[in-house]
Design a protein around this motif. Structure first.
Motif, PDB file in Angstrom:
ATOM      1  N   THR A 135     -24.437  46.516  47.055  1.00  0.00           N
ATOM      2  CA  THR A 135     -23.041  46.832  47.377  1.00  0.00           C
ATOM      3  C   THR A 135     -22.108  46.227  46.326  1.00  0.00           C
ATOM      4  O   THR A 135     -21.190  46.880  45.833  1.00  0.00           O
ATOM      5  N   ARG A 136     -22.378  44.965  45.953  1.00  0.00           N
ATOM      6  CA  ARG A 136     -21.538  44.316  44.931  1.00  0.00           C
ATOM      7  C   ARG A 136     -21.635  45.060  43.599  1.00  0.00           C
ATOM      8  O   ARG A 136     -20.636  45.277  42.913  1.00  0.00           O
ATOM      9  N   CYS A 137     -22.853  45.456  43.238  1.00  0.00           N
ATOM     10  CA  CYS A 137     -23.040  46.167  41.958  1.00  0.00           C
ATOM     11  C   CYS A 137     -22.272  47.483  41.952  1.00  0.00           C
ATOM     12  O   CYS A 137     -21.595  47.819  40.971  1.00  0.00           O
ATOM     13  N   LEU A 138     -22.364  48.221  43.043  1.00  0.00           N
ATOM     14  CA  LEU A 138     -21.683  49.524  43.099  1.00  0.00           C
ATOM     15  C   LEU A 138     -20.169  49.329  43.032  1.00  0.00           C
ATOM     16  O   LEU A 138     -19.466  50.068  42.345  1.00  0.00           O
ATOM     17  N   ILE A 139     -19.677  48.305  43.742  1.00  0.00           N
ATOM     18  CA  ILE A 139     -18.233  48.037  43.735  1.00  0.00           C
ATOM     19  C   ILE A 139     -17.769  47.711  42.305  1.00  0.00           C
ATOM     20  O   ILE A 139     -16.731  48.180  41.854  1.00  0.00           O
ATOM     21  N   CYS A 157     -12.663  47.433  49.910  1.00  0.00           N
ATOM     22  CA  CYS A 157     -12.056  46.133  50.234  1.00  0.00           C
ATOM     23  C   CYS A 157     -11.354  45.508  49.033  1.00  0.00           C
ATOM     24  O   CYS A 157     -10.235  45.003  49.176  1.00  0.00           O
ATOM     25  N   VAL A 158     -12.007  45.541  47.860  1.00  0.00           N
ATOM     26  CA  VAL A 158     -11.423  44.813  46.733  1.00  0.00           C
ATOM     27  C   VAL A 158     -10.094  45.414  46.266  1.00  0.00           C
ATOM     28  O   VAL A 158      -9.369  44.793  45.489  1.00  0.00           O
ATOM     29  N   ARG A 187     -22.535  42.274  52.502  1.00  0.00           N
ATOM     30  CA  ARG A 187     -23.201  43.495  53.000  1.00  0.00           C
ATOM     31  C   ARG A 187     -22.221  44.416  53.700  1.00  0.00           C
ATOM     32  O   ARG A 187     -22.430  45.614  53.786  1.00  0.00           O
ATOM     33  N   ASN A 188     -21.135  43.833  54.233  1.00  0.00           N
ATOM     34  CA  ASN A 188     -20.165  44.642  54.979  1.00  0.00           C
ATOM     35  C   ASN A 188     -18.927  44.997  54.166  1.00  0.00           C
ATOM     36  O   ASN A 188     -17.959  45.545  54.719  1.00  0.00           O
ATOM     37  N   LEU A 189     -18.959  44.702  52.869  1.00  0.00           N
ATOM     38  CA  LEU A 189     -17.857  45.156  52.020  1.00  0.00           C
ATOM     39  C   LEU A 189     -17.802  46.679  52.104  1.00  0.00           C
ATOM     40  O   LEU A 189     -18.832  47.345  52.014  1.00  0.00           O
ATOM     41  N   ARG A 190     -16.605  47.229  52.266  1.00  0.00           N
ATOM     42  CA  ARG A 190     -16.479  48.684  52.399  1.00  0.00           C
ATOM     43  C   ARG A 190     -16.173  49.323  51.047  1.00  0.00           C
ATOM     44  O   ARG A 190     -15.442  48.742  50.248  1.00  0.00           O
ATOM     45  N   VAL A 191     -16.729  50.513  50.852  1.00  0.00           N
ATOM     46  CA  VAL A 191     -16.335  51.291  49.666  1.00  0.00           C
ATOM     47  C   VAL A 191     -15.517  52.509  50.089  1.00  0.00           C
ATOM     48  O   VAL A 191     -14.941  53.199  49.242  1.00  0.00           O
ATOM     49  N   GLU A 192     -15.449  52.769  51.397  1.00  0.00           N
ATOM     50  CA  GLU A 192     -14.641  53.881  51.922  1.00  0.00           C
ATOM     51  C   GLU A 192     -14.240  53.485  53.335  1.00  0.00           C
ATOM     52  O   GLU A 192     -14.986  53.698  54.284  1.00  0.00           O
TER      53      GLU A 192
END
Ligand code: SF4
Length: 222
Positions: A135-139, A157-158, A187-192
């Motif tokens: 998730t961090r890598c994709l963000i 989120c960011v 793990r719960n960082l959102r991308v949408e």
């Protein structure tokens, strides 16, 4: 044999993402075909589903999908004729049209936003720590594309005004979401996220620096 050629690792990462994207596209085509929709029409239904609490204008559809206004207009026109999308005058601006899903469109969109079991199973093979790292890598990659102007700021989120990165250092859930007033982990960082609201650029930059700095420190301690 494994000497590093400049750009080789980056290409390999992108080769891997492209393999996954091929499956995603294939699944989308299949569902779209069953529903009698083109992939662009599918994307519009998904977009209107995700933004169901907001006013979505025609011009935004073209920008969000990175297609020409003419392509967006054709696809929206087809969805209106199919009874899946309604176009009404904006309550805020009598010269602008806003788009919403009809009842039938909402039902189709609900089906479209479900990821196929095969892809969910593949993502489920990752251990919790791997899911967080992925998730961090994709963000990071999405943000880089934003910075390069290749895509619009994602609703992640960011970029969000409710994000408080690393409010609880040392915790498994170090971040805080001020919208739901709760801590959460990588793990719960959102991308949408449907509750996303765009942060002012200064806040977004500050949050990003905090997010990345804490990340680098924990990586260097591995
Ligand atoms: S509202 Fe959504 S995008 Fe914003 S911080 Fe909370 S979970 Fe993340």
């Amino acid at each position: 044999m494994f000497e590093e050629v400049p750009g080789a690792i980056e290409s390999k990462v992108l080769d891997g993402l492209a393999r996954i994207a091929t499956v995603m596209k294939g699944e989308t085509w299949q569902v779209a075909g069953e529903m009698g929709l083109t992939p662009t029409q599918v994307q519009i239904l998904k977009l209107l589903h995700l933004r169901s609490q907001e006013v979505v204008r025609m011009s935004e559809v073209a920008r969000e999908l990175s297609v020409t206004p003419a392509t967006a207009s054709d696809a929206v026109g087809a969805l209106i004729r199919k009874g899946l999308v309604a176009r009404t005058l904006s309550p805020q601006d009598a010269r602008a049209f806003v788009l919403t899903l009809t009842e039938a469109g909402a039902a189709q969109a609900n089906r479209l936003v479900q990821w196929p079991a095969s892809l969910l199973e593949a993502a489920g093979t990752l251990a919790p720590g791997e899911q967080a790292a992925m998730t961090r890598c994709l963000i990071k990659m999405i943000r880089s594309l934003q910075e390069q102007g290749q895509i619009l700021p994602a609703r992640m989120c960011v970029n969000c005004r409710y994000f408080r990165p690393h409010s609880y250092p040392g915790s498994n859930t170090p971040h805080h979401c001020a919208f739901v007033d709760a801590p959460f982990g990588d793990r719960n960082l959102r991308v949408e996220c449907p509750d996303y609201e765009r942060a002012e650029p200064q806040l977004a930059d500050r949050n990003w620096s905090t997010f990345i700095r804490a990340q680098s420190q924990s990586d260097s301690s591995l």
